[in-house]
Design a protein around this motif. Sequence first.
Motif, PDB file in Angstrom:
ATOM      1  N   GLY A 299      35.048 -13.575  -5.665  1.00 25.24           N
ATOM      2  CA  GLY A 299      34.263 -13.080  -6.781  1.00 25.24           C
ATOM      3  C   GLY A 299      33.602 -11.747  -6.527  1.00 25.24           C
ATOM      4  O   GLY A 299      33.307 -11.003  -7.474  1.00 25.24           O
ATOM      5  N   ASP A 300      33.337 -11.437  -5.264  1.00 22.36           N
ATOM      6  CA  ASP A 300      32.696 -10.161  -4.950  1.00 22.36           C
ATOM      7  C   ASP A 300      33.696  -9.031  -4.800  1.00 22.36           C
ATOM      8  O   ASP A 300      33.329  -7.922  -4.412  1.00 22.36           O
ATOM      9  N   GLY A 301      34.991  -9.293  -5.083  1.00 25.16           N
ATOM     10  CA  GLY A 301      36.008  -8.251  -5.031  1.00 25.16           C
ATOM     11  C   GLY A 301      36.815  -8.220  -3.757  1.00 25.16           C
ATOM     12  O   GLY A 301      37.819  -7.495  -3.677  1.00 25.16           O
ATOM     13  N   GLU A 302      36.431  -8.951  -2.731  1.00 21.87           N
ATOM     14  CA  GLU A 302      37.202  -8.958  -1.486  1.00 21.87           C
ATOM     15  C   GLU A 302      38.564  -9.619  -1.716  1.00 21.87           C
ATOM     16  O   GLU A 302      38.656 -10.654  -2.382  1.00 21.87           O
ATOM     17  N   VAL A 303      39.587  -9.033  -1.135  1.00 22.37           N
ATOM     18  CA  VAL A 303      40.947  -9.561  -1.249  1.00 22.37           C
ATOM     19  C   VAL A 303      41.494  -9.833   0.150  1.00 22.37           C
ATOM     20  O   VAL A 303      41.453  -8.945   1.017  1.00 22.37           O
TER      21      VAL A 303
END
Length: 587
Positions: free
Chosen positions: A514-518
């Motif tokens: 959810g925080d954008g980390e992939v």
Amino acid sequence: MSKKMVFFVGLILLSFVSSGFCWTQSFRSNASGGLFWGDFDNDLDPIFIFDNEGYRLYSSFSNLSSSGDRFFSNGSDGIYLFGISGFNGLPRPYRWESRTAFIIQLADTRSDAASGLDTNYDGVIDIAGDGFMAGDFTQIIDVNDDNIYDTRVNIASTGDNFDLLKRRDWQITHSYKIGSSTMGLVFSHFGYGNNASENNRSSGLLNYVVPLQSFSYTQNLTQIDLATSDVVDQIRETGDFLTTYQTPSNVLEIAVEFPFGPINNSELRLDFSYNNSKNEYKVSDLFDYYRDVSSGGIVGINSQTESIEVDSSLSGSLISPGVLLTKHWNSDNYSWFRVSVGFGSYDADMTISDNYDVENIFTGPTGNLETVSRDYDDLTLRKGETERKRISFFHKTNVKFTQNLSFAIGLGYLRNSDDTDWRQDYTLSHVFSYDNGDNVQDHSDSVSLVTESARIDLSNETISNNVNLPVAIEYALGKWTFRLGAIHQIVRVSEEENRRIVESQPRRTTTTYGDGEVVIEVEDDEFLSRRTATETRSHHNEFIYGLEFKANKNLKAELLGFLNDGTTGFLDTEFYRDLRLSITILF
């Protein structure tokens, strides 16, 4: 699971190529290993139909649909058979002799099969029987042992199990005799279909097995708090599993026989047959499950849906020219020498799609409404073709030692070669997601995507060699004739399969938080090229026997394998209940 299904359906397609539906043999041919032909066999053949005289009437009494009916115990395969043969009364060019035979088989049967219901959800079958059944279970429970009933559980269940069999088979044989020559043709149609539905709540994609059974069922559970009348547990479960297959085929055979001058007292027969067939196999597995245990502001909902679809078809044609030389040594003794070849081509298409969705909505430890979902999608597409080559040789010699005793011995060889090439495309897509319900997209929320794919070239060569060594005797005593046959069979099957990976994408998991980390994880590529080869050999003896009673010029009765395992005697009614009897009307 997908690989198991591909393997299973591939076996089905190969079996469709290597087999076909045809008429059964007469009781005489059955009891002699095919060395002595009966009236029914003659009427199916465009040349030997003239070996019969007068007229023949075949019916359900004849027991020729499967040779397994047992009249005295009301045991039947459920197939209606009717046939008639003789002079047809049609115009005869140049006053040629002519004979015609028409035979038909019909079946449209629904039969209930074994079924069972677990009415109280304890994993044990409570109601067992055949076909449709329904059950209602009610239980009132004292949960806290205070001698006051707290909850009531109601469970309503239904299940069904039945098989449907449909057949539409017919054949016309029409032939002319022109002096010492004979010519004729055969046109036949075989239409076979089956589907079934059976209750079986052990399905589900994750523990899926090869579909040996089909099912249809429903189950509904309701649990009520007696103090508040609130529903504290609900379960709804349904399942449908349907397997269908159809195998229509059309066969055209043309034959001509004439005296063969180079060899004294002999005839030469030329054959040509064309077989066009289409085989369809379908599986539909649908499963739905819903459970709600929400109560007192606490949410707990679990839902699952499953869909498995298999659609495969195989269509093509086989042409078979052949030559048969008959040499008469004298008026009673003769030999056959037959050689035939076959060339066929079949197109195969198959689609297997699997979809499985799961969603859990529940109140978490923090009081938030959390959601976990999974979505599985697998797809396999296969296209290909099979080339068939066949060569066969058959020899038999029939000797009549006396007016009562006949002897026959034979040699049969069949070599069959199937070369199959398939192009298979496989894709997988699995989505896993989690939301902690706090309405904030952070690292605790995530979506994972799992993918893999492959394009594979498959080639399979299967070569079978079959040698049959039959021998038979036939002894007539008045109106009675006893037959005894033995067949020694030698079978060798070799198979080689090559699997070549044209291109592939290994399993790749992409997780987005959810925080954008992939985060990306790539596993080792499990799609490997390989080659396998197997060979099996077997020798087998089969002994058969039969008895015929010629009551008069209009009635003939035959028995096949009428002696049992010795547990019942001739005076025991069970002995007669197990008899396989065939009756033919002659006029």
